[in-house]
Design a protein around this motif. Sequence first.
Motif, short mmCIF file in Angstrom:
data_model
loop_
_atom_site.label_atom_id
_atom_site.label_comp_id
_atom_site.label_asym_id
_atom_site.label_seq_id
_atom_site.Cartn_x
_atom_site.Cartn_y
_atom_site.Cartn_z
N LEU A 126 8.56 14.08 -3.54
CA LEU A 126 7.88 14.25 -4.80
C LEU A 126 7.50 15.53 -5.08
CD1 LEU A 126 6.15 10.93 -4.32
CD2 LEU A 126 7.84 11.54 -6.13
N PHE A 140 0.32 7.35 6.61
CA PHE A 140 -0.63 6.55 7.01
C PHE A 140 -0.58 6.61 8.49
CE2 PHE A 140 0.41 4.84 2.96
CZ PHE A 140 -1.04 4.58 2.38
N ARG A 148 -0.82 10.10 -7.92
CA ARG A 148 -0.47 9.79 -6.42
C ARG A 148 0.96 10.74 -5.97
NH1 ARG A 148 -1.84 3.77 -7.61
NH2 ARG A 148 -4.16 3.61 -6.92
N ARG A 149 1.66 10.70 -7.03
CA ARG A 149 2.91 11.60 -6.72
C ARG A 149 2.46 12.97 -6.48
NH1 ARG A 149 5.55 7.96 -10.36
NH2 ARG A 149 4.96 8.85 -12.36
N THR A 191 11.16 5.34 -8.41
CA THR A 191 10.16 4.78 -9.14
C THR A 191 9.40 5.63 -10.38
OG1 THR A 191 8.41 5.34 -7.69
CG2 THR A 191 9.55 3.04 -7.45
N TYR A 198 12.30 6.84 -2.84
CA TYR A 198 11.65 5.92 -3.49
C TYR A 198 10.76 6.38 -4.45
CZ TYR A 198 9.06 1.53 -4.03
OH TYR A 198 8.31 0.39 -4.51
N VAL A 220 0.77 -1.06 -0.09
CA VAL A 220 -0.03 0.11 -0.23
C VAL A 220 0.87 1.26 -0.09
CG1 VAL A 220 -1.77 1.33 1.32
CG2 VAL A 220 -1.96 -1.27 1.29
N VAL A 221 1.92 1.16 0.77
CA VAL A 221 2.87 2.33 0.87
C VAL A 221 3.46 2.73 -0.51
CG1 VAL A 221 4.90 3.29 1.72
CG2 VAL A 221 3.20 2.29 3.50
N SER A 222 4.00 1.51 -0.86
CA SER A 222 4.81 1.70 -2.29
C SER A 222 3.89 2.11 -3.34
CB SER A 222 5.08 0.42 -2.67
OG SER A 222 5.91 0.11 -3.94
N ILE A 223 2.57 1.77 -3.63
CA ILE A 223 1.59 2.00 -4.55
C ILE A 223 1.22 3.67 -4.19
CG2 ILE A 223 -0.86 1.85 -5.38
CD1 ILE A 223 0.88 -0.52 -6.23
N SER A 224 1.11 4.13 -2.93
CA SER A 224 0.75 5.50 -2.64
C SER A 224 1.64 6.31 -3.03
CB SER A 224 0.21 5.37 -1.08
OG SER A 224 1.61 5.47 -0.35
N LEU A 225 2.87 5.85 -3.18
CA LEU A 225 4.23 6.82 -3.54
C LEU A 225 4.19 6.84 -4.91
CD1 LEU A 225 6.84 5.80 -0.96
CD2 LEU A 225 5.62 8.15 -1.01
N GLY A 226 3.37 6.28 -5.96
CA GLY A 226 3.22 6.41 -7.22
C GLY A 226 3.83 5.24 -7.97
N ALA A 227 4.19 4.30 -7.18
CA ALA A 227 5.05 3.14 -7.69
C ALA A 227 3.86 2.24 -8.51
CB ALA A 227 5.65 2.31 -6.77
N MET A 265 -0.43 6.81 -11.23
CA MET A 265 0.68 7.00 -10.61
C MET A 265 1.04 8.35 -10.55
SD MET A 265 0.52 3.76 -11.54
CE MET A 265 0.67 3.34 -13.25
N LEU A 302 -7.23 -0.20 -4.59
CA LEU A 302 -6.71 -1.33 -4.37
C LEU A 302 -7.75 -2.16 -3.58
CD1 LEU A 302 -3.08 -0.49 -2.91
CD2 LEU A 302 -3.67 -1.18 -5.17
N LEU A 317 -6.25 5.78 -3.95
CA LEU A 317 -5.65 4.40 -3.34
C LEU A 317 -6.64 3.57 -2.86
CD1 LEU A 317 -2.89 3.91 -2.54
CD2 LEU A 317 -3.28 4.42 -0.19
#
Lengths: 292, 252
Positions: free
Chosen positions: B165, B92, B85-86, B112, B108, A176-183, B82, B57, B54
């Motif tokens: 970002l 969280f 989200r940037r 990415t 990160y 979830v964290v990774s996806i939330s950072l745009g990955a 993507m 998901l 988000l």
Amino acid sequence: MNKQANQKLPFLTARRMQTLGFGALTLVSVVTVLPIIALGVFIVVQGMPAINWEFITDFPQNGMRAGGILPAILGTIYLTIGTAIFSIPPGVAAAIYLAEYAPDNQLTRAIRVAMVNLAGIPSVVYGLFGLGLFVIFLRFGTSILAASLTLSIMTLPVIISTTEEALRSVPHDFRVVSISLGATRWQTVWRIVLPQSLAGIITGVILGLERAAGETAPILFTGAAFFLPRLPQSPLDPTMALPYHLFVISTQVPGMPVQIQYGTVLVLLVFVLGMNLIATVIRSRMRARRQW
Amino acid sequence: MPAKIVIDHLSVRYSDQAESLRDVSLEIEENAITAIFGPAGGGKSTLLRTLNRLNDLADVDLVSGKVLLNGKDILDRRVNVMELRRKVGMVFSRPLALPLSIYDNVAYGLTTAGGRRKARLDEAVEKALRQVTLWEEIYDRLHTPAHRLSGGQQQRLSIARVLALQPEVILLDEPTSALDPVSTTKIEALLHELSASITVVIAPHNTQQTARIADYAAFFLSGELIEYAPKTQMFTLPKDKRAQDYIEGRFG
């Protein structure tokens, strides 16, 4: 005498029950482990005299009653490598798909059920399947290629389910964290999930290959040779292999020295347990580096 | 000036009928702190998770209505999520360092997104870590595993990860609920500073925090927006009885 001492305690107090219980459990564990230890000691004692340089580097001689078992050792190594080539890439890929991408629907549930059932099919059935598909239909003949493919099919369910389990053990929140950072999903899998589950994947793969290395039935019809005067020259040649060789020298050759039989068992055991040991070492090393 | 985010008749329902939003309309002002508050299960997380997609998901059954960011509907299927989200970062409630080094955690999002140039990454990482006042504490161990940091440090790291970002909006879902009072104060001060140049949307973890840090407050109850007003008005003269009762601690 005071009043308390007069009271009659039941024989089975909680404490005594506990001691008894532990005693029983210890006894059962010892009884379970003893035969394994006895077997190991017996094989080492009987097999060690046969082990020498010649035994592992020479061809069998005198109708396999003397000489070494080099072709069988090499054959098992070839088959293990072949199985690794054909089973690891698709197995890991399938597990990544199931764990990270596949929606939870009828199809994926059917795939999972199929895998569980495939893992329970007797190995001789895989042998016959390989004979039909690879040896006859695809015309690979009795060969290292056909035997490796057969072993791969048998190993795939093991690799897929252990790899999927390893992937799923990585906490969901990382994704979830990774996806939330745009990955993207793939970046998440590649950078976060795979490195964190590598230990489990490698362990599963080695355990799967280890089983393949020790199997006789799947290679019986697909690639194993009774005796070959020379080493296989290509993947399309048949090969000798330790498990089948063991079967041959134990049941098919009259006047076989017992020593050679036990020597062969010992080599096969060392090979398989060696893989097991590697898996254990990798797992504990990597678990120490796990970051959650 | 039009609002940064315009939420227009938004409804969200999960397939198990759990926490959802019903017909929410709300305008979130640019460069201010908007607090989404109310009792648990009111749809706060759902709202935040919708703002950067988000929720894609999760097992979402239905999303209707519009969410406009800078005038563009982010719920549109053609939106590059993507990229979104940037632009709209998320922090969280549970501090969570990715299983990477401190440096790689902060970089990160940039790597990415294809960031390769080391000098630029170094610069962005340092800037983000300075912004969250973490740089002084850890500049000499940037390449050690991030999970060794304390909870408060990890939460500031999570914010730095988003700030690297250079987002336009930052969403925070109860970011201090797992933290001690000192760390909480640090993060609240940081949010106040950030709101000068970034739009902050936060689900505070209690009413006091809302009162402390919010510029605007939106009171949610069972998936509905009950009242939305500048903070001072919300905490002195709430129009709705339920908002008043909640603020005064009569339920919650």
